[in-house]
Design a protein around this motif. Structure first.
Motif, short mmCIF file in Angstrom:
data_model
loop_
_atom_site.label_atom_id
_atom_site.label_comp_id
_atom_site.label_asym_id
_atom_site.label_seq_id
_atom_site.Cartn_x
_atom_site.Cartn_y
_atom_site.Cartn_z
N GLU A 18 -3.04 14.00 4.26
CA GLU A 18 -4.39 13.57 4.63
C GLU A 18 -4.48 12.03 4.74
N ARG A 19 -3.74 11.35 3.84
CA ARG A 19 -3.85 9.89 3.80
C ARG A 19 -2.89 9.16 4.73
N GLU A 20 -1.85 9.84 5.16
CA GLU A 20 -0.81 9.18 5.98
C GLU A 20 -1.40 8.37 7.14
N THR A 72 -1.48 9.27 -16.38
CA THR A 72 -2.34 8.12 -16.08
C THR A 72 -3.00 8.21 -14.70
N ARG A 73 -2.67 9.24 -13.93
CA ARG A 73 -3.26 9.34 -12.59
C ARG A 73 -4.17 10.57 -12.52
N PRO A 74 -5.49 10.31 -12.69
CA PRO A 74 -6.45 11.41 -12.80
C PRO A 74 -6.42 12.38 -11.61
N LEU A 75 -6.09 11.89 -10.42
CA LEU A 75 -6.11 12.79 -9.25
C LEU A 75 -5.01 13.83 -9.29
N LEU A 76 -4.00 13.60 -10.14
CA LEU A 76 -2.88 14.55 -10.18
C LEU A 76 -2.83 15.36 -11.47
N SER A 80 -0.40 -5.58 -5.37
CA SER A 80 -0.13 -4.14 -5.43
C SER A 80 -1.46 -3.42 -5.47
N THR A 81 -1.68 -2.53 -4.54
CA THR A 81 -2.97 -1.83 -4.50
C THR A 81 -2.85 -0.45 -5.17
N GLY A 82 -3.99 0.15 -5.47
CA GLY A 82 -4.02 1.55 -5.89
C GLY A 82 -3.88 2.41 -4.64
N GLY A 83 -3.34 3.62 -4.81
CA GLY A 83 -3.01 4.47 -3.67
C GLY A 83 -4.18 4.87 -2.78
N GLY A 84 -5.42 4.73 -3.29
CA GLY A 84 -6.57 5.17 -2.50
C GLY A 84 -7.25 4.03 -1.76
N THR A 87 -4.27 -4.24 -8.29
CA THR A 87 -5.72 -3.94 -8.27
C THR A 87 -6.13 -3.00 -9.41
N ASP A 88 -5.24 -2.06 -9.77
CA ASP A 88 -5.57 -1.16 -10.88
C ASP A 88 -5.72 -1.93 -12.20
N GLN A 89 -4.80 -2.88 -12.38
CA GLN A 89 -4.85 -3.70 -13.59
C GLN A 89 -6.11 -4.57 -13.61
N ARG A 100 -9.41 2.08 -19.48
CA ARG A 100 -8.36 2.60 -18.60
C ARG A 100 -8.96 3.33 -17.40
N ILE A 101 -8.14 3.43 -16.36
CA ILE A 101 -8.59 4.12 -15.14
C ILE A 101 -8.94 5.58 -15.43
N THR A 102 -8.17 6.21 -16.29
CA THR A 102 -8.46 7.61 -16.64
C THR A 102 -9.87 7.73 -17.24
N ILE A 143 0.86 -1.19 0.00
CA ILE A 143 0.00 0.00 0.00
C ILE A 143 0.90 1.25 0.00
N GLY A 144 0.31 2.39 -0.28
CA GLY A 144 1.06 3.64 -0.25
C GLY A 144 0.61 4.60 -1.34
N PHE A 145 1.17 5.79 -1.30
CA PHE A 145 0.74 6.86 -2.20
C PHE A 145 1.14 6.57 -3.65
N MET A 146 0.48 7.25 -4.58
CA MET A 146 0.84 7.19 -6.00
C MET A 146 2.33 7.49 -6.16
N GLY A 147 3.00 6.67 -6.94
CA GLY A 147 4.42 6.90 -7.20
C GLY A 147 5.35 6.27 -6.17
N LYS A 170 4.53 0.85 -5.79
CA LYS A 170 3.80 -0.38 -5.46
C LYS A 170 3.75 -1.36 -6.64
N SER A 171 3.45 -0.82 -7.83
CA SER A 171 3.34 -1.70 -9.00
C SER A 171 4.71 -2.23 -9.41
N THR A 172 5.71 -1.34 -9.41
CA THR A 172 7.07 -1.71 -9.84
C THR A 172 7.69 -2.71 -8.87
N ILE A 216 -12.42 5.63 -16.65
CA ILE A 216 -13.43 5.39 -15.60
C ILE A 216 -13.67 6.69 -14.82
N PHE A 217 -12.58 7.37 -14.44
CA PHE A 217 -12.72 8.64 -13.71
C PHE A 217 -13.46 9.68 -14.57
N ALA A 218 -13.10 9.76 -15.84
CA ALA A 218 -13.68 10.79 -16.70
C ALA A 218 -15.16 10.54 -16.98
O1 LIG Z 1 -4.24 7.31 -5.00
C1 LIG Z 1 -5.28 7.11 -5.67
O2 LIG Z 1 -6.41 7.47 -5.26
C2 LIG Z 1 -5.15 6.40 -6.97
C3 LIG Z 1 -3.99 5.73 -7.26
C4 LIG Z 1 -3.76 5.03 -8.53
O3 LIG Z 1 -2.90 3.89 -8.35
P1 LIG Z 1 -1.32 4.01 -8.02
O4 LIG Z 1 -1.19 4.29 -6.55
O5 LIG Z 1 -0.76 2.68 -8.39
O6 LIG Z 1 -0.77 5.13 -8.84
C5 LIG Z 1 -5.10 4.57 -9.13
O7 LIG Z 1 -5.66 3.57 -8.33
C6 LIG Z 1 -6.05 5.73 -9.25
O8 LIG Z 1 -5.50 6.65 -10.15
C7 LIG Z 1 -6.32 6.41 -7.90
#
Ligand SMILES: O=C(O)C1=C[C@@H](OP(=O)(O)O)[C@@H](O)[C@H](O)C1
Ligand SMILES: Nc1ncnc2c1ncn2[C@@H]1O[C@H](COP(=O)(O)OP(=O)(O)O)[C@@H](O)[C@H]1O
Ligand SMILES: [Mg+2]
Length: 169
Positions: free
Chosen positions: A136-138, A117-121, A77-81, A32-34, A43-45, A7-11, A14-16, A47-49
């Protein structure tokens, strides 16, 4: 059944790191993103859009339920959220050992500069967004994790080694 769950923040990597760790341990990598992209067929982008973030979070919840059925020990490997919703936290911990890859905002910004590829950023103000969202997420990451690995300045291979060391594997 004992998965290793990253687990952890984007970047944070986790995936690598998950890919490298799974290869070293001869386990399957479940990202989980895959899994969400495969299930949704886009793509995730997109779904968000098209459907918005809440729809994406519902898909994450479904995937988490699906993961509880996985029998063979894998690396997840989870997504950051994923740990942001409180009810996801015990579900993640039940999957196995949860490792929080802890990263500084500077590292996130360096690694994800130009990423689309990361809609939140997306859009302007990425720097303050990363700082705010990470702060906020820590607590959610800490609350979910069994182990914390600070990853700034480490290569993916070094992170893999550290995780193996911590878990005697
Ligand atoms: O932090 C988040 O809310 C998100 C992280 C992304 O995954 P990574 O953490 O692998 O970039 C992906 O699940 C989506 O864009 C939302
Ligand atoms: N330890 C590392 N050192 C340098 N770059 C890394 C490291 N881990 C990942 N990266 C790079 O950072 C970016 C984000 O990595 P990724 O594994 O997708 O992170 P996450 O899944 O946590 O969002 C990718 O370009 C990846 O190559
Ligand atoms: Mg990822």
């Amino acid at each position: 059944m004992k998965h290793i769950v990253l687990i952890g923040f984007m970047g944070a990597g986790k995936s690598t790191v998950g890919r490298a760790l799974a290869a070293e341990l001869g386990r399957e990598l479940l990202d989980t993103d895959q899994m969400i992209e495969e299930k949704a067929g886009c793509r995730i982008t997109e779904i968000f859009a098209r459907q918005g973030e809440p729809a994406f979070r519902r898909l994450e919840e479904e995937i988490l339920k699906q993961l509880a059925e996985e029998k063979a020990p894998a690396v997840i490997s989870t997504g950051g959220g994923m740990p942001v919703f409180e009810k996801n936290r015990p579900a993640l911990r039940r999957l196995g050992t949860v490792v929080y890859l802890q990263v500084k905002p500077e590292t996130v910004l360096k690694r994800l500069k130009g990423d689309t590829t990361r809609p939140l950023l997306q859009g302007g103000g990425a720097e303050s967004r990363v700082r705010e969202l990470l702060a906020e997420r820590e607590p959610a990451y800490r609350d979910t994790a069994h182990e914390v690995v600070p990853v700034d300045g480490m290569s993916a291979d070094e992170v893999v080694r550290r995780i193996k060391e911590l878990n005697n594997i």
